[in-house]
Design an enzyme around this catalytic site. Structure first.
Site, short mmCIF file in Angstrom:
data_model
loop_
_atom_site.label_atom_id
_atom_site.label_comp_id
_atom_site.label_asym_id
_atom_site.label_seq_id
_atom_site.Cartn_x
_atom_site.Cartn_y
_atom_site.Cartn_z
N ARG A 72 2.57 -4.85 20.25
CA ARG A 72 3.12 -5.21 21.57
C ARG A 72 4.54 -5.75 21.48
O ARG A 72 5.29 -5.69 22.45
CB ARG A 72 2.23 -6.26 22.25
CG ARG A 72 0.74 -5.97 22.21
CD ARG A 72 0.37 -4.62 22.78
NE ARG A 72 -1.08 -4.44 22.77
CZ ARG A 72 -1.69 -3.28 22.86
NH1 ARG A 72 -0.99 -2.16 22.94
NH2 ARG A 72 -3.01 -3.21 22.86
N ARG A 140 -5.41 2.82 11.79
CA ARG A 140 -5.51 1.38 12.01
C ARG A 140 -6.42 0.74 10.96
O ARG A 140 -6.35 -0.47 10.76
CB ARG A 140 -6.05 1.10 13.41
CG ARG A 140 -5.16 1.60 14.54
CD ARG A 140 -5.88 1.60 15.87
NE ARG A 140 -6.20 0.25 16.32
CZ ARG A 140 -7.03 -0.01 17.33
NH1 ARG A 140 -7.64 0.98 17.97
NH2 ARG A 140 -7.26 -1.26 17.69
N HIS A 183 -11.88 3.50 25.20
CA HIS A 183 -10.98 3.25 26.33
C HIS A 183 -11.30 4.22 27.48
O HIS A 183 -11.05 3.91 28.65
CB HIS A 183 -9.52 3.45 25.92
CG HIS A 183 -9.02 2.39 24.99
ND1 HIS A 183 -9.14 2.48 23.63
CD2 HIS A 183 -8.40 1.21 25.23
CE1 HIS A 183 -8.60 1.41 23.06
NE2 HIS A 183 -8.16 0.62 24.01
N ASP A 253 -14.84 -6.77 24.04
CA ASP A 253 -13.62 -5.99 24.17
C ASP A 253 -13.29 -5.93 25.66
O ASP A 253 -14.05 -6.43 26.51
CB ASP A 253 -13.81 -4.60 23.56
CG ASP A 253 -12.49 -3.93 23.15
OD1 ASP A 253 -11.41 -4.43 23.56
OD2 ASP A 253 -12.53 -2.92 22.43
#
Length: 340
Positions: A72, A140, A183, A253
């Site tokens: 971010r 990741r 997602h 989450d």
């Protein structure tokens, strides 16, 4: 009354509506995203605003600053960091070097975050990918085996804690086998329990002493064929608190992810009823946050104990280190590929 929730905000500073809302509902913590980030002084002001709104100077402020595609904070004000896999691919004949540089990278991340007042990083990813899985985890992950992931995951945790930032292990009990991106869709994993236990759950067992964990919106049919781990009492009791033995704070989450269905109040209520200590809602949408809060409760009992214990792990004085030397060592390890 502190509510069992972590919430986002919409922009670079709090609106009057957001300030009043947070003051009224008293979420336990906050999370920042790229939409909340412009420059160091601006981020520091926003972090201060958030804590003033709830009148708690130690209120946790989270961010997803992994490196790679999940970062971010970035140039021109902050350096880029590599994804987890890059650490695992360093000098394959020297695992101690990989561990050292992973810890060093996390220590540098902690330095960046602590300077802004951010005290929680949603790192490390402890998911172990399998062949054919969706690439939402992909690079990741630190390695392709549970032992490799756990070794470097612990190094990352140590680096963050040394720098005054708490780690969040994710996505418990394991997202690496999922064939869909939570997602957008609800992944269903039909692997036998013994295989899950030996592979997917293993890194979380090895880091069960960490202060916080984030759940996976994944159905494990061998555990609970009807509900994802986030809203499954079976997954929480039998696996996360049971087989894995995690007694730290568990957060869901993001409740706004499409893997979860139903109204936001129900998503929050079901997550807490399953055993999550706090729920996470990230997008800063006021209507959604109000709905989420309608399904939450006061942070109390074991959840409050775990929340206090997690914050108690924050280093009062960060481990000293020479910033210039650390950056030079880090850059040299990657042959300058990730130099600022």
């Amino acid at each position: 009354m502190t509510r069992a929730a972590i919430l986002g905000c919409s922009g670079l500073s709090l609106s009057r509506e957001e300030e009043a809302f947070f003051r009224d509902v008293q979420p336990w913590g906050f999370i920042l995203f790229a939409r909340n980030v412009e420059a160091p002084d601006q981020v520091r002001r926003l972090v201060d605003q958030l804590r003033v709104a709830v009148d708690r100077p130690d209120a946790p402020v989270l961010i997803d600053q992994e490196g790679g595609r999940v970062q971010r904070l970035g140039p021109p004000h902050w350096r880029r960091y590599p994804p987890g896999r890059a650490y695992g691919e360093l000098a394959s004949n020297d695992p101690l070097l990989r561990r050292e540089i992973t810890r060093l990278g996390a220590r540098l991340l902690a330095h960046d975050l602590a300077a802004l007042g951010i005290n929680v990083d949603c790192v490390p990813v402890l998911d172990v990918p399998v062949a054919g899985a969706h690439d939402v985890i992909g690079d990741r992950a630190y390695a392709k085996t549970p032992d490799g992931v756990a070794l470097l995951g612990r190094a990352a945790c140590e680096g963050l804690i040394a720098g005054g930032v708490l780690p969040v292990i994710k996505h418990i009990p394991g997202h690496g086998r999922a064939m869909a991106d939570s997602h957008h869709d609800l992944p269903v994993v039909d692997t036998a329990y013994d295989e899950l236990d030996a592979w997917d759950f293993a890194p979380f067992k090895m880091l069960s002493d960490m202060p916080m964990a984030m759940t996976a919106h994944v159905v494990y049919s061998a555990v609970d064929a009807k509900r994802p781990a986030t809203t499954s009492k079976k997954a929480m009791r039998q696996v996360i608190r049971g087989a894995i033995g995690f007694d730290g704070l568990v957060m869901s989450d993001d409740l706004s992810m499409k893997a979860l269905g139903g109204e936001f109040a129900d998503r929050a209520r079901d997550s807490l009823a399953a055993g999550c200590d706090v729920v996470l809602h990230c997008n800063g949408d006021m209507a959604e946050m109000k709905a989420v809060l309608a399904g939450t409760k006061a942070l109390s009992g074991q959840a409050l104990r775990r929340a206090k214990a997690a914050l108690g792990r924050l280093a009062k004085v960060p481990e000293p280190f020479d910033l210039d030397e650390a950056r030079a060592r880090f850059d040299a390890a990657f042959d300058g590929r990730w130099a600022a």
